[in-house]
Design a protein around this motif. Structure first.
Motif, mmCIF file in Angstrom:
data_model
loop_
_atom_site.group_PDB
_atom_site.id
_atom_site.type_symbol
_atom_site.label_atom_id
_atom_site.label_comp_id
_atom_site.label_asym_id
_atom_site.label_seq_id
_atom_site.Cartn_x
_atom_site.Cartn_y
_atom_site.Cartn_z
ATOM 1 N N GLN A 1 1.429 -4.228 5.571
ATOM 2 C CA GLN A 1 2.733 -3.731 5.107
ATOM 3 C C GLN A 1 2.589 -2.840 3.875
ATOM 4 O OE1 GLN A 1 4.390 -7.619 4.370
ATOM 5 N NE2 GLN A 1 5.510 -7.629 6.318
ATOM 6 N N ALA A 2 1.341 -2.549 3.502
ATOM 7 C CA ALA A 2 1.143 -1.824 2.235
ATOM 8 C C ALA A 2 0.341 -0.543 2.434
ATOM 9 C CB ALA A 2 0.433 -2.726 1.236
ATOM 10 N N ILE A 3 0.609 0.419 1.592
ATOM 11 C CA ILE A 3 -0.140 1.677 1.618
ATOM 12 C C ILE A 3 -0.625 2.002 0.207
ATOM 13 C CG2 ILE A 3 1.945 3.130 1.322
ATOM 14 C CD1 ILE A 3 0.535 5.115 3.313
ATOM 15 N N MET A 4 -1.863 2.458 0.126
ATOM 16 C CA MET A 4 -2.457 2.832 -1.165
ATOM 17 C C MET A 4 -2.476 4.351 -1.253
ATOM 18 S SD MET A 4 -4.234 1.886 -3.953
ATOM 19 C CE MET A 4 -4.691 3.104 -5.203
ATOM 20 N N ILE A 5 -2.070 4.903 -2.379
ATOM 21 C CA ILE A 5 -2.109 6.358 -2.589
ATOM 22 C C ILE A 5 -3.028 6.648 -3.765
ATOM 23 C CG2 ILE A 5 -0.754 8.412 -3.150
ATOM 24 C CD1 ILE A 5 1.676 7.053 -1.917
ATOM 25 N N GLY A 6 -4.104 7.386 -3.522
ATOM 26 C CA GLY A 6 -5.050 7.680 -4.591
ATOM 27 C C GLY A 6 -5.830 8.953 -4.317
ATOM 28 N N ASP A 7 -6.637 9.354 -5.293
ATOM 29 C CA ASP A 7 -7.405 10.599 -5.138
ATOM 30 C C ASP A 7 -8.857 10.335 -4.785
ATOM 31 O OD1 ASP A 7 -8.083 9.542 -7.647
ATOM 32 O OD2 ASP A 7 -8.495 11.517 -8.501
ATOM 33 N N ASP A 8 -9.239 9.064 -4.635
ATOM 34 C CA ASP A 8 -10.652 8.729 -4.474
ATOM 35 C C ASP A 8 -10.901 8.153 -3.077
ATOM 36 O OD1 ASP A 8 -13.057 7.561 -6.742
ATOM 37 O OD2 ASP A 8 -13.160 7.252 -4.589
ATOM 38 N N ILE A 9 -11.738 8.848 -2.321
ATOM 39 C CA ILE A 9 -11.952 8.474 -0.909
ATOM 40 C C ILE A 9 -12.634 7.109 -0.790
ATOM 41 C CG2 ILE A 9 -14.174 9.676 -0.682
ATOM 42 C CD1 ILE A 9 -11.451 9.656 2.014
ATOM 43 N N VAL A 10 -13.457 6.740 -1.760
ATOM 44 C CA VAL A 10 -14.159 5.452 -1.696
ATOM 45 C C VAL A 10 -13.322 4.341 -2.325
ATOM 46 C CG1 VAL A 10 -16.179 4.159 -2.476
ATOM 47 C CG2 VAL A 10 -16.443 6.509 -1.679
ATOM 48 N N ASN A 11 -12.960 4.524 -3.582
ATOM 49 C CA ASN A 11 -12.316 3.450 -4.342
ATOM 50 C C ASN A 11 -10.888 3.180 -3.902
ATOM 51 O OD1 ASN A 11 -14.494 2.841 -6.098
ATOM 52 N ND2 ASN A 11 -14.100 4.766 -7.150
ATOM 53 N N ASP A 12 -10.126 4.240 -3.615
ATOM 54 C CA ASP A 12 -8.731 4.069 -3.228
ATOM 55 C C ASP A 12 -8.605 3.915 -1.712
ATOM 56 O OD1 ASP A 12 -7.861 4.374 -5.897
ATOM 57 O OD2 ASP A 12 -7.969 6.553 -5.723
ATOM 58 N N VAL A 13 -8.996 4.949 -0.982
ATOM 59 C CA VAL A 13 -8.802 4.977 0.468
ATOM 60 C C VAL A 13 -9.679 3.929 1.154
ATOM 61 C CG1 VAL A 13 -8.978 6.402 2.537
ATOM 62 C CG2 VAL A 13 -8.116 7.393 0.405
ATOM 63 N N GLY A 14 -10.979 3.984 0.887
ATOM 64 C CA GLY A 14 -11.908 3.055 1.536
ATOM 65 C C GLY A 14 -11.612 1.604 1.176
ATOM 66 N N LYS B 1 8.530 -1.892 -2.551
ATOM 67 C CA LYS B 1 7.896 -2.448 -3.738
ATOM 68 C C LYS B 1 6.812 -1.487 -4.213
ATOM 69 C CE LYS B 1 8.854 -7.220 -2.633
ATOM 70 N NZ LYS B 1 8.315 -8.556 -2.304
ATOM 71 N N LEU B 2 6.689 -1.339 -5.511
ATOM 72 C CA LEU B 2 5.749 -0.376 -6.073
ATOM 73 C C LEU B 2 4.842 -1.086 -7.070
ATOM 74 C CD1 LEU B 2 5.027 2.657 -6.205
ATOM 75 C CD2 LEU B 2 6.758 2.934 -7.962
ATOM 76 N N ARG B 3 3.532 -0.808 -6.962
ATOM 77 C CA ARG B 3 2.587 -1.385 -7.929
ATOM 78 C C ARG B 3 1.533 -0.341 -8.280
ATOM 79 N NH1 ARG B 3 2.343 -5.974 -10.338
ATOM 80 N NH2 ARG B 3 0.411 -6.300 -11.482
ATOM 81 N N PHE B 4 1.130 -0.348 -9.535
ATOM 82 C CA PHE B 4 0.149 0.628 -9.991
ATOM 83 C C PHE B 4 -1.225 -0.037 -10.067
ATOM 84 C CE2 PHE B 4 4.313 1.777 -11.499
ATOM 85 C CZ PHE B 4 4.411 3.092 -11.087
ATOM 86 N N LEU C 1 -1.876 -7.225 -3.803
ATOM 87 C CA LEU C 1 -0.986 -7.551 -2.676
ATOM 88 C C LEU C 1 -0.217 -8.840 -2.969
ATOM 89 C CD1 LEU C 1 -3.352 -6.768 0.350
ATOM 90 C CD2 LEU C 1 -1.192 -5.608 -0.146
ATOM 91 N N ALA C 2 -0.917 -9.841 -3.524
ATOM 92 C CA ALA C 2 -0.271 -11.119 -3.842
ATOM 93 C C ALA C 2 0.819 -10.903 -4.884
ATOM 94 C CB ALA C 2 -1.316 -12.107 -4.349
ATOM 95 N N GLU C 3 0.518 -10.053 -5.864
ATOM 96 C CA GLU C 3 1.514 -9.784 -6.909
ATOM 97 C C GLU C 3 2.742 -9.067 -6.344
ATOM 98 O OE1 GLU C 3 -1.418 -7.876 -9.213
ATOM 99 O OE2 GLU C 3 -1.772 -9.560 -10.551
ATOM 100 N N MET C 4 2.550 -8.268 -5.292
ATOM 101 C CA MET C 4 3.677 -7.563 -4.640
ATOM 102 C C MET C 4 4.351 -8.442 -3.588
ATOM 103 S SD MET C 4 1.879 -3.908 -3.814
ATOM 104 C CE MET C 4 3.326 -2.888 -3.547
ATOM 105 N N GLU C 5 3.668 -9.512 -3.193
ATOM 106 C CA GLU C 5 4.162 -10.384 -2.118
ATOM 107 C C GLU C 5 4.365 -9.608 -0.813
ATOM 108 O OE1 GLU C 5 7.567 -12.161 -4.020
ATOM 109 O OE2 GLU C 5 6.369 -13.849 -4.716
#
Lengths: 282, 282
Positions: free
Chosen positions: A244-257, A85-88, A235-239
């Motif tokens: 079970q989920a992984i976030m991919i982003g460029d921001d160490i605080v907002n995305d990763v943290g 499942k993919l969500r932006f 997560l709720a929208e992806m069910e």
């Protein structure tokens, strides 16, 4: 010989990436700085596919460790082929979600409005629930997102990435509304420090949030990454469950943290605002 | 009868005020919000003399206690008649010290340039001592204060009360200079939150200092009140010891707190940005 070496590196990268994906059912993707760099006449440029990514996993001790170097084009192909499942998930607040998605479609991305989690619609829900009438300090193109809300006699301030609307006059106006409230409520559509546009780094909403926090001695309520509620809603929208989920982003605080605080895994890509030297800031 | 009551109040106020002045040899006066409210066509309006003042003395436990209600016109008359040393301490950075004093003279105040301690001349001394080349984010009228400094290829940012110059473009420019430095140095001409002009409250330099601090993860060096060095320099110019001096201002943090941190006594006047309800902020 050079090509053989490259192929070998790709195979090793894929093997490591697959290990990291064990148990993953859903992938959340940041947009700005990962799929494209915003700015310029066309509204931005897509980032080429050959991007190194570095997985950061939180160890029990609370530190980060760097695991796998992954080619981003490989990662994208695997997500699409695997049935994940993919969500932006974006903190973009320079336009309504509809306009923003339309721009990404023009840039060649296959994205639909209902696949995107963004701060402004989330803020609107909160404002309605709490009977709040916002004074808006946002980008002109974001204003229609708040069309259905009563904005007369405001009892809170909502701040987004207003860019050139962050004039002294406008910030002062928002300040006067806040300081005049018996119970000052400041809602910030993110807490990012800066982002990268095609012509360089730009100050983000978090900087002006801090300014108003200091001016009025208040603490903003952040809607958007890295707020836990924002990731939980995605997560709720992806069910899927956090683990079970992984976030991919460029921001160490907002995305990763933010994702890790929610119990998710996270990947930091070396695009967007990523800077090889110096500290990584959200 | 009404006049007799008023006279009685004045006598009691003077008696209490005199007690507070025991041992005092020098008085430091804030200017903006105490002598005049800035803004408008003439550059500001003098504050009428009938102003209640409240002495706040720090107790051993670290709390404040409110002591004496004093008529400000009485206080001014006593300072002038008593032979006390008088010095003006301002965080005003919207004009050079010379221009600022000329404006005050036009408004009817008997003040000379060399009686005024202000942040910009202090910052210039520091910049010269440390071979720093500033990128300036200040009011146009303050720029001449830095005329003698090399500003090519800047290795620090100096921020003052830039007012309308605090555009998104200008703040972003200062941010890019800072974030591009290996050792980012941010010098702020004060840390005030807001001040009062004739048409209302206005955001002060401290708010934008906090914004840049957050954007670049740095801590600004504050020149001006409430910095200890600023008060010490004013004490040296008056040739009095801290315990022989009293600071009179409208700002609980910059005037009262700063002076007390230095071992001085302090008076907060209920003019300028003073707000009867809500918290008092610097």
């Amino acid at each position: 010989m050079h090509q053989l070496q490259a192929a070998g590196r790709a195979v090793r990268a894929m093997a490591e990436w697959a290990k990291q994906l064990a148990g993953i059912k859903g992938v959340m993707l940041d947009i700005s700085g990962v799929l494209y760099d915003s700015g310029g006449e066309g509204g931005g440029v897509p980032i080429p596919g050959s991007i190194e990514a570095v997985e950061k996993t939180r160890l029990n001790c609370g530190c980060y460790s760097t695991h796998a170097h992954v080619d981003m084009s490989t990662a994208f192909a695997m997500i699409k082929a695997s049935g994940l499942k993919l969500r932006f998930c974006t903190n973009e607040t320079q336009a309504t979600r509809g306009k923003f998605v339309a721009k990404l479609q023009r840039l060649g991305f296959n994205i639909l409005v209902n696949e995107v989690t963004a701060p402004a619609p989330a803020a609107c829900r909160i404002l309605k629930e709490r009977n709040l009438r916002p004074h808006l300090l946002v980008h002109d193109d974001l204003v229609p997102e708040f069309d259905q809300l009563d904005k007369a006699n405001p009892n809170c301030v909502v701040i987004g990435d207003a860019a050139d609307n962050f004039s002294y006059k406008n910030l002062n106006e928002a300040f006067r509304v806040l300081i005049g409230l018996e119970n000052p409520i400041l809602i910030s559509l993110g807490r990012g420090r800066y982002y990268k546009e095609t012509d360089g780094l730009k100050l983000d909403v978090g900087v002006y949030m801090k300014a108003l926090e200091y001016a009025c001695d208040v603490q903003a309520e952040v809607v958007g990454k890295p707020a836990k509620m924002f990731f939980q809603s995605a997560l709720a929208e992806m069910e899927v469950e956090p683990q079970q989920a992984i976030m991919i982003g460029d921001d160490i605080v907002n995305d990763v943290g933010g994702a890790q605080q929610c119990g998710m895994r996270a990947l930091q890509v070396r695009t967007g605002k990523y800077r090889r030297t110096g500290s990584q800031m959200g």
